[in-house]
Design a protein around this motif. Structure first.
Motif, PDB file in Angstrom:
ATOM      1  N   TRP A 187      -7.671  10.021  -0.206  1.00 21.99           N
ATOM      2  CA  TRP A 187      -6.312   9.506  -0.401  1.00 21.99           C
ATOM      3  C   TRP A 187      -5.274  10.567  -0.053  1.00 21.99           C
ATOM      4  O   TRP A 187      -4.238  10.268   0.564  1.00 21.99           O
ATOM      5  CB  TRP A 187      -6.140   9.072  -1.857  1.00 21.99           C
ATOM      6  N   HIS A 207     -11.069   8.417  -3.336  1.00 16.88           N
ATOM      7  CA  HIS A 207      -9.799   8.187  -4.037  1.00 16.88           C
ATOM      8  C   HIS A 207      -9.172   9.481  -4.555  1.00 16.88           C
ATOM      9  O   HIS A 207      -8.345   9.453  -5.463  1.00 16.88           O
ATOM     10  CB  HIS A 207      -9.997   7.194  -5.176  1.00 16.88           C
ATOM     11  N   TYR A 209       0.843  -1.194   0.000  1.00 14.37           N
ATOM     12  CA  TYR A 209       0.000   0.000   0.000  1.00 14.37           C
ATOM     13  C   TYR A 209       0.883   1.250   0.000  1.00 14.37           C
ATOM     14  O   TYR A 209       2.030   1.213   0.480  1.00 14.37           O
ATOM     15  CB  TYR A 209      -0.909   0.026   1.223  1.00 14.37           C
ATOM     16  N   LEU A 266      -7.227   5.029  -8.671  1.00 11.41           N
ATOM     17  CA  LEU A 266      -6.591   6.149  -7.988  1.00 11.41           C
ATOM     18  C   LEU A 266      -6.076   7.162  -9.002  1.00 11.41           C
ATOM     19  O   LEU A 266      -6.221   8.375  -8.814  1.00 11.41           O
ATOM     20  CB  LEU A 266      -5.452   5.647  -7.103  1.00 11.41           C
ATOM     21  N   TYR A 275      -4.460   2.420   0.388  1.00 10.57           N
ATOM     22  CA  TYR A 275      -4.508   2.660  -1.051  1.00 10.57           C
ATOM     23  C   TYR A 275      -3.337   2.011  -1.777  1.00 10.57           C
ATOM     24  O   TYR A 275      -2.202   2.057  -1.315  1.00 10.57           O
ATOM     25  CB  TYR A 275      -4.490   4.161  -1.336  1.00 10.57           C
TER      26      TYR A 275
END
Length: 281
Positions: free
Chosen positions: A135, A131, A24, A162, A156
């Motif tokens: 994020w 996203h 991630y 993304l 994420y």
């Protein structure tokens, strides 16, 4: 978003490429990385934010950019802040943020400009921004005050989703940039616009290829090189864009290349590869 702050931001040459052990995207900044020269600025920001907004309005506050990444240059770098409010920002909130920007910018020679973003927690945690702004808070922002919203966001990976939601709207920005370029009457206005455009183009170029590269970096030079490996025909333009983003000038011809050539091509390629960003109200 990842809540694990133990791993560091990866470089384009690193083996982890900005990822944690589980693959991630790792949170790239921390208060431990703030350069000593900027520690008084950060402390003043913490105190003034708390005093200006108070717990009735402020949920949490965050640093982002070069200062929490540890790469800030005294007298050159700016101070970037994000405030998460309990309710939607009002005109009074914006006025207080503007006053905060002015006071910190005038009070500390270490920073060349201060920017304060205002959002409400509902927006930052909502599905539409999961996203993008979500994020951003989870991976690019460093907690300064209050409860860290990262704990309420997912982790994420560098996916096409993304990429699409962070930079899939470059084409929407181009007309406004052209208008601003035409209206710019001073070198200062041109430099400010060039800085914004060049940074956005480099970020978009990097996120276009981010899923295939399989990592994350905020370094502009590294971003341009990652892009160049995937699109050699546009490599020189992207490298020049990264150089321009670091030291923006008032060159209308250079700005025109970004807005009228590289930018439109990049927007079209982005849409073809990842699709358009979900529409916002």
């Amino acid at each position: 978003m990842t809540t694990n702050q133990g791993s560091s931001r990866g470089s384009s040459q690193g083996t982890d490429r900005g990822l944690d052990r589980d693959g991630y995207i790792a949170r790239e900044g921390s208060l431990d990385r703030v350069p000593a020269e900027f520690a008084p600025v950060v402390q003043a920001a913490r105190e003034r934010i708390a005093g200006a907004f108070g717990p009735e309005r402020l949920h949490s506050a965050y640093l982002y950019g070069s200062i929490p990444r540890g790469t800030a240059v005294p007298g050159t770098s700016d101070l970037d802040l994000l405030l998460a409010l309990h309710h939607g920002p009002t005109a009074a909130d914006r006025a207080d943020a503007d006053a905060l920007e002015a006071a910190l910018d005038a009070g500390f020679a270490q920073v060349d400009g201060v920017g304060v973003l205002l959002f409400d927690t509902g927006t930052l945690l909502g599905d539409l921004e999961r996203h993008d702004l979500g994020w951003f808070v989870a991976c690019l922002c460093t907690p300064l005050l209050g409860e860290d919203l990262a704990a309420r966001l997912p982790r994420y990976r560098p996916t096409s989703l993304l990429a699409r939601e962070t930079n899939g709207d470059l084409g929407l920005a181009l007309p406004g940039w052209r208008e601003r370029a035409s209206a710019a009457a001073t070198d200062a206005e041109l430099r400010a616009l060039t800085h914004v455009v060049a940074r956005r183009v480099v970020r978009t170029g990097f996120t276009l290829v981010m899923p295939g590269w399989g990592g994350w970096t905020s370094d502009l030079t590294a971003s341009a090189e990652v892009f160049a490996a995937h699109y050699p025909g546009r490599a020189d333009q992207m490298r020049r864009a990264a150089a321009t983003a670091r030291t923006p000038g008032a060159d209308r011809a250079a700005l025109a290349v970004l807005i009228d050539d590289l930018g439109p091509w990049l927007a079209a390629e982005y849409a073809a590869v990842h699709g358009p960003k979900a529409p916002r109200p």
